[in-house]
Write an enzyme that holds these catalytic residues in place. Structure first.
Site, PDB file in Angstrom:
ATOM      1  CE  LYS A 101      -7.963   0.152   0.395  1.00  0.00           C
ATOM      2  NZ  LYS A 101      -6.572  -0.294   0.184  1.00  0.00           N
ATOM      3  CB  THR A 181      -0.848  -0.286  -4.834  1.00  0.00           C
ATOM      4  OG1 THR A 181      -1.659  -0.832  -5.890  1.00  0.00           O
ATOM      5  CG2 THR A 181      -1.231  -0.949  -3.521  1.00  0.00           C
ATOM      6  NE  ARG A 192      -4.958   3.603  -3.807  1.00  0.00           N
ATOM      7  CZ  ARG A 192      -5.176   2.561  -4.594  1.00  0.00           C
ATOM      8  NH1 ARG A 192      -4.416   2.362  -5.665  1.00  0.00           N
ATOM      9  NH2 ARG A 192      -6.139   1.704  -4.313  1.00  0.00           N
ATOM     10  CG  ASN A 202      -4.019   2.041  -0.684  1.00  0.00           C
ATOM     11  OD1 ASN A 202      -5.077   1.761  -0.118  1.00  0.00           O
ATOM     12  ND2 ASN A 202      -3.518   1.308  -1.664  1.00  0.00           N
ATOM     13  CG  HIS A 205     -10.704  -1.513  -3.653  1.00  0.00           C
ATOM     14  ND1 HIS A 205      -9.608  -2.312  -3.891  1.00  0.00           N
ATOM     15  CD2 HIS A 205     -11.723  -2.053  -4.381  1.00  0.00           C
ATOM     16  CE1 HIS A 205      -9.945  -3.294  -4.699  1.00  0.00           C
ATOM     17  NE2 HIS A 205     -11.220  -3.167  -5.010  1.00  0.00           N
TER      18      HIS A 205
END
Length: 382
Positions: A101, A181, A192, A202, A205
């Protein structure tokens, strides 16, 4: 000693281009892990093309279907393997899609290193910006959630990196490596937990099923009428080219090199993508060195014998010459010389020999844009 080393041999089916006969020759490559020796058989002629001989540079992890291996300057494309080899080496091996991300570029290298140390092979990789339609497909499992619009806005706002990761039971393995998550609830040592900030930021994915992974791989890396669905990010302007060579990728140094560039305080990576380079393309790319460097042929062979990672590198200061300054960060072509004169350079840290010197970087100021274009325009659409 690895348990696999006790197996008698691994057998691979290969193809080799015979320049003399102008034909593709089908061969069998036997690899004996106990003493790291190889044998090549021309089954059509029923004779050895290469009698069994030790080849220390060849590593078992190089022997992957779809890879090109260099056997005494002969390039063999691995097309398949024997059933027994498949059961032993590739049992339940699958691909999954991973998305890094929007995170600070300085974190990219650490994340890539984490991925490779976790036992994944990266076989495709590029940065890009995704559309809202792509993001909605990626997060369809939480469709209807109050978080959905927030997540969509976040992942489409800036650059991401997509990867195809290969490992046994890759889908499940990647989700386990990610952790919960919420980074606060993630297990120690997970990605994470190490680098995540909150449920939104976080780090990365992962897909829930193999079907979803295959779909997202096609959407991110696929083409529509010859045009990449997710465009390459190269600007082809005011840049220099850096190629992280196959040996550096295989040795697990990809992440560390990316981190060194990103944290140098002088440069940023505008575009990144993984490529498989054909020998003819390698010869064309390095043509400027033909007749100039005695290592020309060996340089071409190495660039073609595994996956490399191409970078468009730009300077943070528009007043400096990006090509010349980046060469200083890379160091001299000879890693031994680099270790003496520029011990903090990339080649000093990760280079082995003049051929296996970790990275290629543009030599001439006027060639930076041309070399970036060769990869991100020519090879990207080949």
């Amino acid at each position: 000693m690895n348990v696999y080393d006790y197996f008698d041999k691994y057998t691979f089916l290969c193809e080799m281009y015979d320049e003399e006969g102008d034909e593709i020759v089908e061969l069998v490559l036997n690899f004996y892990p106990f003493d790291n020796s190889v044998q090549i058989i021309n089954t059509k002629k029923g004779k050895n093309l290469l009698k069994r001989v030790q080849l220390p540079p060849l590593k078992l992890e190089m022997l992957q279907i779809g890879n090109i291996v260099n056997i005494f300057s002969k390039l063999l494309y691995i097309t398949d393997c024997a059933p027994a080899t498949r059961r032993t080496l590739f049992n339940n091996v699958q691909s999954t899609f991973a998305l890094i991300k929007p995170v600070p570029p300085s974190a990219h290298g650490k994340i890539i290193t984490f991925i490779m140390k976790s036992g994944f092979r990266i076989v495709r990789m590029k940065n890009g910006k995704i559309t809202k339609d792509f993001a909605m497909e990626l997060y369809k499992s939480i469709s209807g959630s109050n978080m959905m619009p927030i997540i969509i806005d976040y992942v489409t706002a800036s650059e991401v990196i997509g990867l195809e990761l290969v490992a046994p039971d890759a889908v499940k393995k990647w989700r386990k490596c990610l952790g919960a998550t919420d980074p606060a609830e993630a297990a120690p040592g997970t990605l994470r937990k190490l680098y995540g900030e909150n449920k939104l930021k976080n780090v990365a994915h992962g897909c829930n099923t193999l079907e979803d992974a295959n779909q997202m791989l096609e959407l991110f890396f696929g083409y529509d009428k010859g045009i990449p669905r997710v465009p390459y990010r190269a600007t082809l302007k005011d840049c220099t080219c850096c190629i992280i060579k196959p040996h550096a990728v295989i040795d697990g140094n990809l992440g560390a090199i990316l981190e060194q560039i990103a944290t140098s305080g002088k440069f940023f990576i505008a575009a990144i993508a993984m490529f498989s380079v054909k020998l003819g393309n390698a010869q064309e790319f390095y043509e400027i060195y033909k007749g100039v460097l005695s290592e020309y042929e060996a340089m071409c062979i190495h660039l073609a014998e595994g996956k490399c990672v191409a970078l468009e590198v730009k300077s943070l200061d528009s007043n400096i010459n990006c090509v010349c300054e980046f060469r200083k960060l890379c160091g001299p072509r000879d890693p031994d010389l680099a270790r003496q004169l520029y011990p903090d350079s990339i080649r000093a840290h990760y280079g082995k020999t003049i051929i296996h010197n970790a990275v290629h970087c543009t030599d001439l100021p006027e060639d930076g844009e041309l070399e970036v274009e060769y990869f991100f325009k020519l090879l990207a659409n080949d």
